[in-house]
Enzyme design. Structure first.
Site, PDB file in Angstrom:
ATOM      1  N   GLU A  44      10.178   0.014  24.687  1.00 37.01           N
ATOM      2  CA  GLU A  44      11.082   0.789  23.840  1.00 37.01           C
ATOM      3  C   GLU A  44      10.547   2.205  23.616  1.00 37.01           C
ATOM      4  O   GLU A  44      11.322   3.169  23.568  1.00 37.01           O
ATOM      5  CB  GLU A  44      11.305   0.055  22.512  1.00 37.01           C
TER       6      GLU A  44
ATOM      7  N   LYS B 131       0.813  -1.223   0.000  1.00 34.59           N
ATOM      8  CA  LYS B 131       0.000   0.000   0.000  1.00 34.59           C
ATOM      9  C   LYS B 131       0.844   1.269   0.000  1.00 34.59           C
ATOM     10  O   LYS B 131       0.387   2.323  -0.440  1.00 34.59           O
ATOM     11  CB  LYS B 131      -0.971   0.003   1.183  1.00 34.59           C
TER      12      LYS B 131
END
Length: 401
Positions: free
Chosen positions: A167, A36
């Site tokens: 993270e 996409k």
């Protein structure tokens, strides 16, 4: 005689690596890759974009930099449906394309687990646009604070405490001093809360490492609520259960990183699946469909040591891609296939640019050495998917302490 038609859906770790390796086989085939976006992005570094540590360009590169135009056609489009029995793929703009062999590697989606308010009020972090939205939303709240003095504008809740969550918290806490200065905010009013349903944090690491990582985040001001399942998300709060009591944390920035599932197109296309993942055969094909490979986030491969599927990581996706490329060539040439096997080399979780924890090849690492290893792994990944040029352009070479 018509050339064999190979179609690859998705240009993430699994799809792009498959393309790279299949092109090396120089098969008598027409290869088509569909994605996409016109770019590949390193999904393991979305937290850097969401925190503002790096721009999207740092973690992405053009798909065409990998495409050999003599063999491969790239179609930028959205996949609508795979008709597995008819051997066709329906695209949003480009109609229907046919295949002899298909590699289904469409990636992951955010998982809401049916919790009320998640889809409406929480911010997922599953691709570059959603990561950018997280960053922009947080900045917008900070910009409003000096007008209203509404302290919920300075409150951030991260839902879930998996790899992505930790993270993100690591990068966010390192960025916070800059943001405080940029928006002239009271540092003592900033609130960062992480809510996790499971009773332990980072259970994939030995206790010494997980304790080290979590303590670093606590020292930077993160509050952890553990063993507290989320029950609802509202426009201004996250409702959770502690023991038998419902409580809430008020916040205007609510980041949803509790988990992911495979592409919803797996189920829509009629494959037998669970949470968007297909339990694949030993050659990584869909059961009953020997010409359709399913890899990456949409596949489930059993880890016989624990009788559970391996976690969907970039590491296993890249290994699956190598196996698929070999088996595609073998099937076209009527040669024996090679069953897929996998042994994890370990994992590293960053808690900021120069801090991390990890277990690599049986060795436990923490602090700066772990962060250096994380960057080495990232550079290897860029080399694997994009090649030498991409690695030098996008790689992590700030190995200083």
């Amino acid at each position: 005689m018509a050339k064999t038609k190979i179609v690859i859906l998705g240009a993430g770790y699994a799809g792009l690596r498959t393309l790279k390796q299949v092109q090396k086989e120089h098969l008598d085939a027409e290869i088509t890759i569909v994605n996409k976006n016109e770019y590949h992005y390193e999904a393991t570094y979305l937290h850097e974009v969401a925190s503002g540590a790096n721009p999207p360009e740092k973690i992405s590169f053009p798909i065409m930099s990998v495409v050999d135009q003599k063999q491969t056609n790239f179609i930028q489009d959205t996949v609508v449906m795979v008709n597995k029995d008819e051997k066709t793929v329906e695209l949003a703009k480009n109609g229907t394309i046919e295949f002899d062999y298909l590699v289904f590697a469409l990636g992951f989606e955010s998982e809401s687990f049916g919790i009320t308010g998640v889809d409406e009020f929480a911010l997922p972090m599953v691709d570059i646009p959603t990561a950018v939205k997280v960053r922009e939303h947080m900045h917008a709240q900070f910009a409003k604070y000096n007008e209203t003095k509404d302290e919920t504008l300075l409150s951030i809740v991260v839902c879930g405490a998996g790899f992505t969550s930790i993270e993100y918290l690591g990068e966010l806490t390192q960025q916070m001093p800059k943001l405080v200065k940029e928006y002239n905010l009271p540092a003592d009013k900033i609130s960062i809360t992480c809510i996790e349903a499971m009773p332990t944090l980072l259970p994939m690491f030995v206790e010494k490492l997980s304790t080290y990582g979590i303590q670093k985040l606590k020292d930077r001001g993160v509050k952890f609520l553990v063993g507290t399942p989320i029950k609802e998300v509202t426009p201004e709060a996250v409702v959770y259960q502690e023991n038998d009591e419902l409580k809430e944390v008020k916040a205007k920035t609510i980041v949803w990183t509790t988990g992911v599932k495979g592409s919803s197109l797996v189920g829509k296309s009629g494959f037998e699946e669970r949470r968007g993942r297909v339990m694949v055969a030993e050659d990584l094909t869909a059961p009953g469909y020997p010409t359709i490979f399913i890899i990456g986030d949409c596949s489930a491969v059993m880890d016989k040591t624990c009788d559970r599927p391996f976690p969907t990581t970039a590491q296993i996706a890249l290994k699956q891609a190598d196996n698929v490329a070999k088996n595609l060539a073998a099937k076209i040439k009527n040669q024996p296939i090679v069953p897929f096997t996998f042994k994890s080399q370990g994992s590293v979780c960053s808690i900021g640019n120069n801090e991390a924890i990890g277990e690599v090849m049986g060795h436990n690492l923490k602090g700066y050495p772990a962060s250096m290893m994380k960057k080495v792994i990232e550079n290897k990944s860029l080399m694997t998917t994009g090649g030498m040029k991409v690695m030098f352009e996008k790689g992590r070479f700030d190995l200083y302490h």
